[in-house]
Write a protein that holds these residues in place. Structure first.
Motif, PDB file in Angstrom:
ATOM      1  N   TYR A   1      15.862   0.821   3.485  1.00 24.87           N
ATOM      2  CA  TYR A   1      14.489   0.715   4.142  1.00 24.87           C
ATOM      3  C   TYR A   1      14.385   1.338   5.444  1.00 24.87           C
ATOM      4  O   TYR A   1      14.943   0.293   6.143  1.00 24.87           O
ATOM      5  CB  TYR A   1      13.941  -0.804   3.601  1.00 24.87           C
ATOM      6  N   ASN A   2      13.538   1.980   5.877  1.00 23.71           N
ATOM      7  CA  ASN A   2      13.553   2.639   7.271  1.00 23.71           C
ATOM      8  C   ASN A   2      15.026   2.521   7.764  1.00 23.71           C
ATOM      9  O   ASN A   2      15.470   2.495   8.836  1.00 23.71           O
ATOM     10  CB  ASN A   2      12.863   1.724   8.140  1.00 23.71           C
ATOM     11  N   ASP A   3      15.886   3.375   6.918  1.00 25.03           N
ATOM     12  CA  ASP A   3      17.336   3.815   7.395  1.00 25.03           C
ATOM     13  C   ASP A   3      18.147   2.653   7.635  1.00 25.03           C
ATOM     14  O   ASP A   3      19.250   2.851   7.771  1.00 25.03           O
ATOM     15  CB  ASP A   3      17.425   4.778   8.558  1.00 25.03           C
TER      16      ASP A   3
ATOM     17  N   ARG B   1       1.017  -1.310  -0.050  1.00 20.17           N
ATOM     18  CA  ARG B   1      -0.013   0.080  -0.063  1.00 20.17           C
ATOM     19  C   ARG B   1       0.863   1.215   0.091  1.00 20.17           C
ATOM     20  O   ARG B   1       1.608   1.460   0.945  1.00 20.17           O
ATOM     21  CB  ARG B   1      -0.782   0.141   1.209  1.00 20.17           C
ATOM     22  N   ILE B   2       0.958   1.887  -0.954  1.00 23.24           N
ATOM     23  CA  ILE B   2       1.621   3.282  -1.170  1.00 23.24           C
ATOM     24  C   ILE B   2       0.885   4.360  -0.888  1.00 23.24           C
ATOM     25  O   ILE B   2      -0.273   4.694  -1.434  1.00 23.24           O
ATOM     26  CB  ILE B   2       2.406   3.181  -2.552  1.00 23.24           C
TER      27      ILE B   2
ATOM     28  N   GLU C   1       4.006   0.352   5.854  1.00 23.98           N
ATOM     29  CA  GLU C   1       5.022  -0.204   6.729  1.00 23.98           C
ATOM     30  C   GLU C   1       6.364   0.614   6.884  1.00 23.98           C
ATOM     31  O   GLU C   1       6.873   0.649   7.797  1.00 23.98           O
ATOM     32  CB  GLU C   1       5.334  -1.410   6.204  1.00 23.98           C
ATOM     33  N   GLY C   2       6.562   1.524   5.990  1.00 21.99           N
ATOM     34  CA  GLY C   2       7.750   2.196   6.161  1.00 21.99           C
ATOM     35  C   GLY C   2       8.320   2.952   4.725  1.00 21.99           C
ATOM     36  O   GLY C   2       7.454   2.895   3.814  1.00 21.99           O
TER      37      GLY C   2
ATOM     38  N   GLU D   1      11.977   7.998  -3.733  1.00 22.06           N
ATOM     39  CA  GLU D   1      11.422   7.632  -2.365  1.00 22.06           C
ATOM     40  C   GLU D   1      10.156   7.084  -2.476  1.00 22.06           C
ATOM     41  O   GLU D   1       9.201   7.987  -2.879  1.00 22.06           O
ATOM     42  CB  GLU D   1      11.551   8.974  -1.260  1.00 22.06           C
ATOM     43  N   ILE D   2       9.927   5.982  -1.794  1.00 23.84           N
ATOM     44  CA  ILE D   2       8.543   5.488  -1.716  1.00 23.84           C
ATOM     45  C   ILE D   2       8.067   5.379  -0.299  1.00 23.84           C
ATOM     46  O   ILE D   2       8.446   4.628   0.538  1.00 23.84           O
ATOM     47  CB  ILE D   2       8.458   3.943  -2.463  1.00 23.84           C
TER      48      ILE D   2
END
Length: 305
Positions: free
Chosen positions: A255-257, A135-136, A241-242, A236-237
């Motif tokens: 992904y999430n740093d 889900r974007i 979730e992140g 950047e997406i």
């Protein structure tokens, strides 16, 4: 394999290198204009008229001359019914004549591919896999670099990119960004765009472009410019979730740093991967991939104001 290349500039040299690396026995003909000095490239036969060769023996025709003459070139060579590899962008402008040509090429069954080498950058291919079913909520694309550094020892204000009257501009030069967004997410439901040339570069072509593409559940913002000295090229997406951060220059994904994907592939290598896909998949297996119809759709999204 025999290939005809129309146009022998810097981008054609990349395609020639890819062809020769993949298929060492390839015979390459380069169609030149009368009066042009010979370049004498190893493995390339320079000709000044198509009738100097047996066109029916060609595997495909590669069009890499200036964008402004793509229309006339395609109109002329489509009669040979040979597959066409067309360097981006497809045309320099939208028109009823261009509409009709795209329709006619498809009607005649000419196999076409519009170059989109960023689709073959491994981080772009990987992110396409990673976001499948996610889900974007938001997408941000940024590509900024410094035009005077693009061609060392050349007056940047005299080249195609800097001159509106020559069909140049950051939106056309960096249409690859729009192409991969289209490839990842499809056709937007609504679009808006803004262009300007107010920077200190003092050029007539647009040096800044900002697109907002709307989809059913999210928006995509695309920012392009010619004046950033510290080059940056990112995707950047934001998902439920992140956040995924794709660095195209480094060919990696965060992904999430935390880094989750790295590749040693460099941008130049995408030309070889692209050529291999074109010959082994598009030509050999008759796969349709970024045809002239799709290429024209991306061009419409690029040029609409």
């Amino acid at each position: 394999m025999k290939v005809l290349i129309i146009g022998l500039g810097s981008i054609a040299l990349k395609h020639i290198k890819a062809l020769q690396e993949l298929y060492p026995t390839v015979v390459i003909y380069a169609l030149r204009r009368e009066g042009e000095p010979l370049k004498e490239i190893e493995g390339v036969v320079e000709i000044f008229a198509i009738d100097e060769i047996a066109v029916d023996t060609l595997s495909f025709i590669l069009i890499s001359n200036p964008t402004a003459v793509h229309y006339d070139t395609i109109k002329k060579v489509m009669a040979y019914k040979k597959p066409l590899f067309i360097e981006k962008p497809l045309f320099s402008a939208l028109s009823k004549e261009a509409d009709r040509l795209v329709t006619e090429v498809e009607k005649q069954g000419v196999q076409t591919y519009v170059a989109c080498n960023l689709r073959f950058l491994e981080c772009i291919g990987k992110i396409k896999e990673l976001i499948e079913g996610k889900r974007i909520n938001e997408v941000n694309v940024y590509c900024g670099s410094y035009l005077p550094n693009w061609r060392p020892n050349v007056n940047f204000r005299k080249v195609y990119s800097a001159n509106k009257e020559m069909g140049g501009g950051v939106h056309i030069d960096l249409i690859h960004e729009l192409d991969y967004v289209y490839w990842l997410f499809g056709t937007p439901t609504h679009t808006r765009s803004f262009f300007s040339n107010r920077s200190s570069l003092d050029i007539t072509a647009y040096d800044y472009a900002n697109y907002l593409w709307e989809y059913v559940d999210f928006q995509v913002s695309v920012v392009l410019n010619y004046y950033r000295r510290d080059s940056k090229r990112t995707l950047e997406i934001l998902t439920d979730e992140g956040t995924y951060l794709v660095d195209l220059l480094e060919n990696n994904i965060w992904y999430n740093d935390e880094i989750i994907f790295e590749s040693g592939q460099r941008m130049l290598q995408t030309y070889t991967t692209q050529m291999h896909f074109f010959i082994e998949e598009i030509l050999s297996k008759q796969i349709k991939f970024n045809t002239i119809v799709e290429g024209y759709k991306v061009l419409q999204l690029c040029l609409q104001e």
